[in-house]
Enzyme design. Sequence first.
Site, PDB file in Angstrom:
ATOM      1  N   ASP A  81       0.811  -1.226   0.000  1.00 16.69           N
ATOM      2  CA  ASP A  81       0.000   0.000   0.000  1.00 16.69           C
ATOM      3  C   ASP A  81       0.843   1.274   0.000  1.00 16.69           C
ATOM      4  OD1 ASP A  81      -2.657  -0.793  -0.205  1.00 16.69           O
ATOM      5  OD2 ASP A  81      -2.898  -1.082   1.964  1.00 16.69           O
ATOM      6  N   ARG A 106       0.262  -1.836   7.436  1.00 17.85           N
ATOM      7  CA  ARG A 106       0.885  -0.629   6.868  1.00 17.85           C
ATOM      8  C   ARG A 106       1.903   0.015   7.809  1.00 17.85           C
ATOM      9  NH1 ARG A 106      -2.776   3.391   3.431  1.00 17.85           N
ATOM     10  NH2 ARG A 106      -0.664   3.826   2.693  1.00 17.85           N
ATOM     11  N   ARG A 151      -9.930   5.817  10.480  1.00 17.97           N
ATOM     12  CA  ARG A 151      -8.471   5.668  10.511  1.00 17.97           C
ATOM     13  C   ARG A 151      -7.851   6.620  11.543  1.00 17.97           C
ATOM     14  NH1 ARG A 151      -6.522   2.861   6.017  1.00 17.97           N
ATOM     15  NH2 ARG A 151      -8.064   1.312   5.451  1.00 17.97           N
ATOM     16  N   HIS A 180     -11.334   7.424   4.490  1.00 26.10           N
ATOM     17  CA  HIS A 180     -10.393   8.539   4.667  1.00 26.10           C
ATOM     18  C   HIS A 180     -11.101   9.804   4.208  1.00 26.10           C
ATOM     19  CE1 HIS A 180      -6.425   6.024   4.329  1.00 26.10           C
ATOM     20  NE2 HIS A 180      -6.505   6.518   5.549  1.00 26.10           N
ATOM     21  N   CYS A 274      -4.841   9.896  -3.162  1.00 23.18           N
ATOM     22  CA  CYS A 274      -4.163   8.895  -2.329  1.00 23.18           C
ATOM     23  C   CYS A 274      -2.735   8.657  -2.783  1.00 23.18           C
ATOM     24  CB  CYS A 274      -4.902   7.569  -2.372  1.00 23.18           C
ATOM     25  SG  CYS A 274      -6.585   7.642  -1.769  1.00 23.18           S
TER      26      CYS A 274
HETATM   27  N1  ARG Z   1      -5.303   0.268   0.824  1.00 25.21           N
HETATM   28  C1  ARG Z   1      -5.045   1.523   1.423  1.00 25.21           C
HETATM   29  C2  ARG Z   1      -5.634   1.553   2.818  1.00 25.21           C
HETATM   30  O1  ARG Z   1      -6.695   1.036   3.014  1.00 25.21           O
HETATM   31  C3  ARG Z   1      -5.617   2.627   0.600  1.00 25.21           C
HETATM   32  C4  ARG Z   1      -5.274   3.985   1.102  1.00 25.21           C
HETATM   33  C5  ARG Z   1      -5.864   5.076   0.289  1.00 25.21           C
HETATM   34  N2  ARG Z   1      -5.326   6.314   0.657  1.00 25.21           N
HETATM   35  C6  ARG Z   1      -6.018   7.442   0.848  1.00 25.21           C
HETATM   36  N3  ARG Z   1      -5.355   8.555   1.035  1.00 25.21           N
HETATM   37  N4  ARG Z   1      -7.336   7.442   0.920  1.00 25.21           N
HETATM   38  O2  ARG Z   1      -5.048   2.070   3.745  1.00 25.21           O
END
Ligand code: ARG
Length: 281
Positions: A81, A106, A151, A180, A274
């Site tokens: 990611d 991550r 998040r 996000h 992203c």
């Molecule tokens: N697969 C990543 C996650 O779920 C995607 C992140 C996307 N980033 C963003 N800035 N919305 O963390």
Amino acid sequence: MTDSHVAAPAPATLVRTPRARRYAMTRPEFFAVEYAINPWMDIATPVDVGVAVAQWDALRTTYVRLGHRVEVIEPVPGLPDMVYAANGGFVARDVAIVARFRFAERAGESRAYAEWMSSLGYRPVSTRHINEGQGDLLLVGETVLAGYGFRTDRRAHPEISAALRVPVVSLELVDPRFYHLDTALAVLDDRTIAFYPPAFSAAAQHQLQALFPDAIVVASADAFVLGLNVVSDGLHVVLPAAATGFAAQLRAAGFEPVGVDLSELLKGGGSVKCCTLEVFP
Ligand code: ARG
């Protein structure tokens, strides 16, 4: 009498001015969908890394063609990611805040992004609470709009405000597909935003309406192709090509939409914004 051959001048508020920007991006060399930490990710869907890299490179060259500077961050094997560079942190003036990720998958990215910040001469700051960088922290003028609910931890918001020395407005996200802030809200210039109201709590919707009475309200069809996940220089708005309704709204508001295809990276739940970390002067 108006002369029909002469186009009416755009109202002053519709004259949009671009500003040269500095972006950082991480090539999706090790991109994969090996785990699912958002509703867009399905580990059964095959991913073509070659296509992902080609689409990513088209985004990079789009920025360069628009006159922006793009720095490329070294990707790290085992961190699929990492292409979503927006999540790496927040860099503005003399401050570099490094991300603290929600999910263990991550977590290793924090170190990679901190090393990149150090290589630029910053001394990266960490937060005590989870912050997923510019995924949830969006600068509008001199204010940071900060998402929470999925998040970034709301308790990180005052930490961000203190580190950057700017006010932070906390906005609650309520739909897991818009996990996000940058999936539900786009910053178009220092005082203009677009957003998808159903992604926000009633209180957050009211806050946004009060702060941005001229906000562009985007329809579901555009939100569901991550149409709000855009990067704007104040005039050109680089957005997912599939968000055609939003592109028309942008044009009507005096912006120039520039569509790009990031379908492969949508499989990980991300698009234009992203993949882009803006470094603010
Ligand atoms: N697969 C990543 C996650 O779920 C995607 C992140 C996307 N980033 C963003 N800035 N919305 O963390």
